[in-house]
Design an enzyme around this catalytic site. Sequence first.
Site, PDB file in Angstrom:
ATOM      1  N   SER A   1       0.821  -1.212   0.000  1.00 30.90           N
ATOM      2  CA  SER A   1       0.000   0.000   0.000  1.00 30.90           C
ATOM      3  C   SER A   1       0.855   1.263   0.000  1.00 30.90           C
ATOM      4  O   SER A   1       1.947   1.312   0.590  1.00 30.90           O
ATOM      5  CB  SER A   1      -0.948   0.039   1.202  1.00 30.90           C
ATOM      6  OG  SER A   1      -1.567   1.306   1.330  1.00 30.90           O
TER       7      SER A   1
ATOM      8  N   TYR B   1      -3.002   0.683  10.328  1.00 29.97           N
ATOM      9  CA  TYR B   1      -2.713   0.404   8.920  1.00 29.97           C
ATOM     10  C   TYR B   1      -1.433   1.134   8.506  1.00 29.97           C
ATOM     11  O   TYR B   1      -0.559   0.565   7.842  1.00 29.97           O
ATOM     12  CB  TYR B   1      -3.891   0.841   8.051  1.00 29.97           C
ATOM     13  CG  TYR B   1      -3.850   0.340   6.635  1.00 29.97           C
ATOM     14  CD1 TYR B   1      -4.120  -0.995   6.343  1.00 29.97           C
ATOM     15  CD2 TYR B   1      -3.585   1.196   5.570  1.00 29.97           C
ATOM     16  CE1 TYR B   1      -4.109  -1.463   5.035  1.00 29.97           C
ATOM     17  CE2 TYR B   1      -3.573   0.742   4.265  1.00 29.97           C
ATOM     18  CZ  TYR B   1      -3.834  -0.589   4.003  1.00 29.97           C
ATOM     19  OH  TYR B   1      -3.823  -1.050   2.697  1.00 29.97           O
TER      20      TYR B   1
ATOM     21  N   LYS C   1       1.839  -1.052   7.514  1.00 30.38           N
ATOM     22  CA  LYS C   1       2.253  -0.992   6.111  1.00 30.38           C
ATOM     23  C   LYS C   1       3.654  -0.396   5.975  1.00 30.38           C
ATOM     24  O   LYS C   1       4.412  -0.792   5.078  1.00 30.38           O
ATOM     25  CB  LYS C   1       1.231  -0.221   5.273  1.00 30.38           C
ATOM     26  CG  LYS C   1      -0.085  -0.958   5.094  1.00 30.38           C
ATOM     27  CD  LYS C   1       0.110  -2.311   4.404  1.00 30.38           C
ATOM     28  CE  LYS C   1      -1.201  -3.009   4.115  1.00 30.38           C
ATOM     29  NZ  LYS C   1      -1.028  -4.282   3.376  1.00 30.38           N
TER      30      LYS C   1
END
Length: 270
Positions: free
Chosen positions: A138, A151, A155
């Site tokens: 991502s 997140y 990531k």
Amino acid sequence: MNLTGRVVVITGGAGGIGAALARRFAAEGAEALVLADLDVDAARAVAAGIGPAASAVGLDVTDEEQVRALVADTERRYGRIDVFCANAGVTTGGGVEVDDAGWDRAWRVNVLSHVYAARAVLPAMVERGSGYLLHTCSAAGVLTAVGDAAYTATKHAAVGFAEWLSITYRDQGIRVSALCPQGVDTPMLADGLAAGHLGAQVIAASGAVLTADQVADVTVAGMAEERFLILPHPEVADYARRRAEDPDGWQSGLRKLVRRLRAGASPRPH
């Protein structure tokens, strides 16, 4: 990496980017595609749409024994794994208030599953002197996922781990790519919008949403060139440069974007 005749494993293969990668790899002439997902029925449906080259298995990527069993079974069936796509991922949609269970799940799916995959596939790849690891990380891994602390953190860790693998194993014939898309029209984005997650709202309003098939096309091109960072949204490279050159200005711009969104205005692309 030429995908013709390759044996490929894709986690999170039941939909979204994983399913699109499977279809695109099949079009490139992959010999075998193993689609692994918690939702094995959905993975079977994707495999059936591809044809006899594809098969599906149930998999919890946070269970290392299941990952090892998947790798061992695939190697027994096909003799090798040429490409392992660690593609499964989860969001939380929250910040520091997300409970420990949410943080733990994000860590296990977004980071440890990549570690488990590498542990399982690297020995045979190193022995052969060839192999490819594709990690879906991502754009949040090089920038920030506004509204989702776990997140963002996981990531970033995923990109860091992929970079470490590339530095450590490239001279032994292993290629590593970190796939870092920004907004993609997948169930993850749709679920985030339905739940009112701030990050999903920012992505949707920015106008920079690609289809999963577009991401797959860029991924194949990136793998052909064996690029480490594969950026389906090329503007992410510009954002990353701006972030590195002027971190205070970058953060100020993001804060303004969040304020506009919370006030009900339409945010401009950042």
